[in-house]
Design an enzyme around this catalytic site. Sequence first.
Site, short mmCIF file in Angstrom:
data_model
loop_
_atom_site.label_atom_id
_atom_site.label_comp_id
_atom_site.label_asym_id
_atom_site.label_seq_id
_atom_site.Cartn_x
_atom_site.Cartn_y
_atom_site.Cartn_z
CB SER A 94 22.71 -59.43 -12.27
OG SER A 94 21.81 -59.52 -13.36
CG ASP A 142 19.21 -68.87 -11.18
OD1 ASP A 142 18.19 -68.15 -11.31
OD2 ASP A 142 19.82 -69.36 -12.14
CD GLU A 176 24.67 -58.41 -16.60
OE1 GLU A 176 24.57 -58.85 -15.43
OE2 GLU A 176 25.65 -57.73 -16.97
CG ASN A 177 18.75 -59.91 -12.67
OD1 ASN A 177 19.28 -60.15 -11.57
ND2 ASN A 177 18.65 -60.85 -13.60
NE ARG A 189 10.21 -64.48 -13.75
CZ ARG A 189 11.20 -65.35 -13.91
NH1 ARG A 189 10.97 -66.53 -14.47
NH2 ARG A 189 12.42 -65.06 -13.52
C1 IPE Z 1 21.93 -64.49 -11.74
O1 IPE Z 1 20.74 -65.14 -12.06
C2 IPE Z 1 21.64 -63.21 -11.01
C3 IPE Z 1 21.08 -63.35 -9.67
C4 IPE Z 1 20.90 -64.47 -9.02
C5 IPE Z 1 20.74 -62.12 -9.03
P1 IPE Z 1 20.03 -64.94 -13.49
O2 IPE Z 1 18.85 -65.82 -13.47
O3 IPE Z 1 19.82 -63.51 -13.74
O4 IPE Z 1 21.16 -65.46 -14.48
P2 IPE Z 1 21.05 -66.08 -15.93
O5 IPE Z 1 20.19 -65.15 -16.73
O6 IPE Z 1 20.43 -67.43 -15.79
O7 IPE Z 1 22.48 -66.17 -16.40
C1 IPE Z 2 16.70 -65.61 -9.08
O1 IPE Z 2 15.64 -66.32 -9.62
C2 IPE Z 2 16.31 -64.22 -8.66
C3 IPE Z 2 16.87 -63.16 -9.50
C4 IPE Z 2 17.71 -63.30 -10.48
C5 IPE Z 2 16.42 -61.80 -9.23
P1 IPE Z 2 15.20 -66.13 -11.13
O2 IPE Z 2 14.17 -65.05 -11.19
O3 IPE Z 2 16.37 -65.95 -12.01
O4 IPE Z 2 14.50 -67.54 -11.39
P2 IPE Z 2 14.57 -68.42 -12.71
O5 IPE Z 2 16.01 -68.57 -13.08
O6 IPE Z 2 13.79 -67.69 -13.76
O7 IPE Z 2 13.94 -69.71 -12.32
MG MG Z 3 17.54 -67.22 -13.05
#
Ligand code: IPE
Ligand code: IPE
Ligand code: MG
Length: 246
Positions: free
Chosen positions: A69, A24, A71-72, A37
Amino acid sequence: MSTAPLPAGPESSPGPHHVAIIMDGNGRWAKARGLPRVAGHRRGADAVRRVIRGAGELGIPVLTLFAFSTENWTRPADEVSDLMGLLRHYLRNELEELGRNGARLRVIGDRTRLAPDIVKDISDAEQRTRSNTRIDVNICINYGSRDEIVQATRSLARKAAAGEVVPEKIDENLFERELLTAGVPDPDLLIRTSGEQRISNFLLWQCAYAELVFVDTLWPDFGKEHLERAIAEFRRRERRYGGVGS
Ligand code: IPE
Ligand code: IPE
Ligand code: MG
């Protein structure tokens, strides 16, 4: 007394035997530099390479990485498409590096929502790395633990309705065999980067007794030395499994 099997106890080697990582912080890494991003996700892919190599060098037999995920999908379409593009690039261009590291790749998640060419790339990558024996690398893509548990339940219910399974015989072992992680030992160490301290629907069943280590480092900055530090922290912990300890 319950006859359910005890969780895996302390093993002869200090472990961890299976490290799972919630990668993350890519977005925040990019934002801090005034970059889009996707630049953070690109650097995140470099960190994946470093950490797989580092884990192999540290003798960790199983590494599981949470990459995308269920949810992503709620992220802006552009970002989802960038992530899928990076995934394609990774699956097509990383096989030699995986080979050099002796890494056997397995993708864990619901593939039905992925583009057909990605599904094919996943099968090819799994096939082409299947005889590597140094480290098992599981990458979780379109993975969500609740969905996994629901699917496992549905499968057992179907088998029970068809008379293939007696409901009274359903126990933890049988249930585990229906999960996407069937055959993979439970993680004993779960790391989450970026300072967030939550599970975000990752390996809820499998991490029942994992040691949780949260680090502030953003994923694109994470490397072998951070992994070593998390392992040192793991080794300082006393694992009790509900008992009274030593
Ligand atoms: C968790 O990170 C999922 C992955 C690392 C793939 P997210 O950034 O999606 O989680 P939340 O939204 O902070 O819970
Ligand atoms: C983790 O980094 C990668 C995925 C969840 C795909 P994020 O994209 O969640 O990065 P932040 O949490 O916004 O910094
Ligand atoms: Mg994240």
